[in-house]
Design a protein around this motif. Structure first.
Motif, PDB file in Angstrom:
ATOM      1  N   GLU A  30      10.111 -56.640  11.844  1.00 23.63           N
ATOM      2  CA  GLU A  30      11.206 -56.375  12.785  1.00 23.63           C
ATOM      3  C   GLU A  30      12.140 -55.292  12.265  1.00 23.63           C
ATOM      4  OE1 GLU A  30      14.232 -59.459  13.268  1.00 23.63           O
ATOM      5  OE2 GLU A  30      13.310 -60.491  11.559  1.00 23.63           O
ATOM      6  N   TYR A  31      12.069 -54.990  10.981  1.00 20.87           N
ATOM      7  CA  TYR A  31      12.928 -53.963  10.403  1.00 20.87           C
ATOM      8  C   TYR A  31      12.282 -52.584  10.390  1.00 20.87           C
ATOM      9  CZ  TYR A  31      15.431 -58.083   8.833  1.00 20.87           C
ATOM     10  OH  TYR A  31      16.101 -59.283   8.791  1.00 20.87           O
ATOM     11  N   TYR A  32      11.089 -52.462  10.958  1.00 22.71           N
ATOM     12  CA  TYR A  32      10.350 -51.218  10.895  1.00 22.71           C
ATOM     13  C   TYR A  32       9.878 -50.765  12.265  1.00 22.71           C
ATOM     14  CZ  TYR A  32       9.970 -52.231   5.902  1.00 22.71           C
ATOM     15  OH  TYR A  32      10.250 -52.506   4.586  1.00 22.71           O
ATOM     16  N   ALA A  33       9.787 -49.461  12.412  1.00 19.27           N
ATOM     17  CA  ALA A  33       8.996 -48.884  13.488  1.00 19.27           C
ATOM     18  C   ALA A  33       7.557 -48.831  12.999  1.00 19.27           C
ATOM     19  CB  ALA A  33       9.491 -47.489  13.831  1.00 19.27           C
ATOM     20  N   ARG A  53      11.772 -50.236  16.247  1.00 18.83           N
ATOM     21  CA  ARG A  53      12.461 -51.501  16.027  1.00 18.83           C
ATOM     22  C   ARG A  53      13.659 -51.560  16.964  1.00 18.83           C
ATOM     23  NH1 ARG A  53      15.667 -50.362  10.315  1.00 18.83           N
ATOM     24  NH2 ARG A  53      16.348 -48.262  10.836  1.00 18.83           N
ATOM     25  N   HIS A  54      14.306 -52.647  17.032  1.00 23.94           N
ATOM     26  CA  HIS A  54      15.501 -52.911  17.842  1.00 23.94           C
ATOM     27  C   HIS A  54      15.225 -52.886  19.339  1.00 23.94           C
ATOM     28  CE1 HIS A  54      17.553 -52.862  14.127  1.00 23.94           C
ATOM     29  NE2 HIS A  54      17.642 -51.562  13.995  1.00 23.94           N
ATOM     30  N   ASP A  55      14.865 -51.700  19.904  1.00 27.03           N
ATOM     31  CA  ASP A  55      14.731 -51.630  21.358  1.00 27.03           C
ATOM     32  C   ASP A  55      13.284 -51.619  21.834  1.00 27.03           C
ATOM     33  OD1 ASP A  55      15.327 -48.026  21.897  1.00 27.03           O
ATOM     34  OD2 ASP A  55      13.875 -49.110  20.667  1.00 27.03           O
ATOM     35  N   THR A  69      -1.642 -49.790  25.040  1.00 29.03           N
ATOM     36  CA  THR A  69      -0.316 -50.387  25.086  1.00 29.03           C
ATOM     37  C   THR A  69      -0.001 -50.995  23.724  1.00 29.03           C
ATOM     38  OG1 THR A  69      -0.589 -50.946  27.431  1.00 29.03           O
ATOM     39  CG2 THR A  69       1.175 -52.061  26.230  1.00 29.03           C
ATOM     40  N   VAL A  70       1.148 -50.615  23.186  1.00 30.84           N
ATOM     41  CA  VAL A  70       1.583 -51.161  21.899  1.00 30.84           C
ATOM     42  C   VAL A  70       2.666 -52.204  22.157  1.00 30.84           C
ATOM     43  CG1 VAL A  70       3.297 -49.325  21.538  1.00 30.84           C
ATOM     44  CG2 VAL A  70       2.380 -50.587  19.576  1.00 30.84           C
ATOM     45  N   SER A  71       2.647 -53.253  21.376  1.00 29.00           N
ATOM     46  CA  SER A  71       3.639 -54.314  21.522  1.00 29.00           C
ATOM     47  C   SER A  71       3.834 -54.982  20.169  1.00 29.00           C
ATOM     48  CB  SER A  71       3.207 -55.346  22.564  1.00 29.00           C
ATOM     49  OG  SER A  71       1.999 -55.979  22.168  1.00 29.00           O
ATOM     50  N   ARG A  72       4.909 -55.749  20.064  1.00 21.15           N
ATOM     51  CA  ARG A  72       5.145 -56.442  18.807  1.00 21.15           C
ATOM     52  C   ARG A  72       5.509 -57.884  19.082  1.00 21.15           C
ATOM     53  NH1 ARG A  72       8.703 -54.464  14.888  1.00 21.15           N
ATOM     54  NH2 ARG A  72       8.800 -52.342  15.642  1.00 21.15           N
ATOM     55  N   VAL A 101      11.878 -44.927  12.034  1.00 19.25           N
ATOM     56  CA  VAL A 101      12.019 -44.667  13.459  1.00 19.25           C
ATOM     57  C   VAL A 101      10.852 -43.804  13.903  1.00 19.25           C
ATOM     58  CG1 VAL A 101      13.496 -42.649  13.074  1.00 19.25           C
ATOM     59  CG2 VAL A 101      13.600 -43.837  15.269  1.00 19.25           C
ATOM     60  N   CYS A 102      10.380 -44.038  15.111  1.00 20.00           N
ATOM     61  CA  CYS A 102       9.291 -43.233  15.651  1.00 20.00           C
ATOM     62  C   CYS A 102       9.777 -41.808  15.876  1.00 20.00           C
ATOM     63  CB  CYS A 102       8.798 -43.809  16.984  1.00 20.00           C
ATOM     64  SG  CYS A 102       8.110 -45.469  16.870  1.00 20.00           S
TER      65      CYS A 102
END
Length: 121
Positions: A30-33, A53-55, A69-72, A101-102
């Motif tokens: 959760e702390y990484y892109a 991350r975040h959004d 499609t990418v998801s986490r 960040v991406c």
């Protein structure tokens, strides 16, 4: 130290689907892109997708837009890459990697070992 492990690759027929997983240990995703890359024989490595991350904002290369499609799932500490309508041009070793960040200038500090995807009839 964060460690990443990809899984889900294999042999699939053209038009088929696969879901790749990138599972983390030694830290929380959760702390990484997380970016997904692929490298086909005789070709340069290509970034195909990234999820922030975040959004959870996402990026896709034109070559996979509308098909991947990418998801986490932070509870599972895993990022997924759903790949649909696969073609032989998608054949490659797929890697996930972690960054802040991406961005096209992102530096990826952690990489998985890769999972092979072969699209063939």
């Amino acid at each position: 130290q964060l460690q990443l492990a990809e899984s889900g690759g294999g042999l699939v027929q053209p038009g088929g689907s696969l879901r790749l997983s990138c599972r983390a240990s030694g830290g929380s995703l959760e702390y990484y892109a997380i970016g997904w890359f692929r490298q086909a024989p005789e070709k340069e490595r290509e970034e195909v997708s990234c999820i922030n991350r975040h959004d959870d904002s996402t990026y896709y290369a034109d070559s996979v837009k509308g098909r991947f499609t990418v998801s986490r799932d932070n509870a599972e500490n895993t990022v997924y890459l759903q790949m649909n309508t696969l073609t032989p041009e998608d054949t490659a070793v797929y890697y996930c990697a972690a960054t802040v960040v991406c961005s096209r200038w992102a530096e990826y500090a952690y990489w998985g070992q890769g999972t092979r995807v072969t699209v063939s009839s």
